[in-house]
Design a protein around this motif. Sequence first.
Motif, mmCIF file in Angstrom:
data_model
loop_
_atom_site.group_PDB
_atom_site.id
_atom_site.type_symbol
_atom_site.label_atom_id
_atom_site.label_comp_id
_atom_site.label_asym_id
_atom_site.label_seq_id
_atom_site.Cartn_x
_atom_site.Cartn_y
_atom_site.Cartn_z
ATOM 1 N N LEU A 133 -4.012 2.615 -6.109
ATOM 2 C CA LEU A 133 -4.314 1.360 -6.809
ATOM 3 C C LEU A 133 -4.333 0.194 -5.827
ATOM 4 O O LEU A 133 -5.242 -0.639 -5.863
ATOM 5 C CB LEU A 133 -3.297 1.103 -7.927
ATOM 6 C CG LEU A 133 -3.471 -0.210 -8.687
ATOM 7 C CD1 LEU A 133 -4.843 -0.287 -9.352
ATOM 8 C CD2 LEU A 133 -2.364 -0.365 -9.719
ATOM 9 N N ALA A 134 -3.346 0.135 -4.953
ATOM 10 C CA ALA A 134 -3.298 -0.944 -3.965
ATOM 11 C C ALA A 134 -4.500 -0.874 -3.025
ATOM 12 O O ALA A 134 -5.075 -1.904 -2.657
ATOM 13 C CB ALA A 134 -1.994 -0.886 -3.183
ATOM 14 N N LYS A 190 0.813 -1.217 0.000
ATOM 15 C CA LYS A 190 0.000 0.000 0.000
ATOM 16 C C LYS A 190 0.846 1.267 0.000
ATOM 17 O O LYS A 190 0.376 2.312 -0.432
ATOM 18 C CB LYS A 190 -0.975 -0.020 1.165
ATOM 19 C CG LYS A 190 -2.015 -1.112 1.002
ATOM 20 C CD LYS A 190 -2.989 -1.130 2.144
ATOM 21 C CE LYS A 190 -3.937 -2.308 1.973
ATOM 22 N NZ LYS A 190 -4.778 -2.483 3.137
ATOM 23 N N GLU A 191 2.076 1.180 0.461
ATOM 24 C CA GLU A 191 2.949 2.359 0.412
ATOM 25 C C GLU A 191 3.363 2.661 -1.019
ATOM 26 O O GLU A 191 3.238 3.786 -1.489
ATOM 27 C CB GLU A 191 4.185 2.150 1.290
ATOM 28 C CG GLU A 191 3.901 2.328 2.761
ATOM 29 C CD GLU A 191 5.164 2.291 3.597
ATOM 30 O OE1 GLU A 191 6.230 2.703 3.108
ATOM 31 O OE2 GLU A 191 5.060 1.843 4.743
#
Length: 132
Positions: A77-78, A71-72
Amino acid sequence: MNGLQQYQRINTQTSITDADPHKLIQLLYNGALERINMAKAKMQANDHQAKGAVIVKVIDIVAGLRSFLDKEQGGELAERLDALYDYMERTLWEANVHNDPSKLDEVANLLRAIKEGWDGIREEVVNQQQAV
């Protein structure tokens, strides 16, 4: 359990020991789609116990895909994929509880769409890996 461990539970002819991380994700998508087809067949045969077991395997694979999300680095998108995978898991549970093949089809269509995008970037990923 991480994504690799999830995939190791799937019986395929492709060797995961030779697969790069991008290929492992492709294999997870393939495994999930294969298991959805198996679940539909078990559903049609009224084999509720086997259907449930196969659907749980698909849920495990989707959870494995979620575990690969960064997620970083992946940002929005994540985050969106995480929400979509969550939706897929809930939809798979509903398919199991309500014996609803249309829910399995819905998840299969979503997985195919994501897989198409993932497959589409394969060449770019391989080129980046070779440049390193």
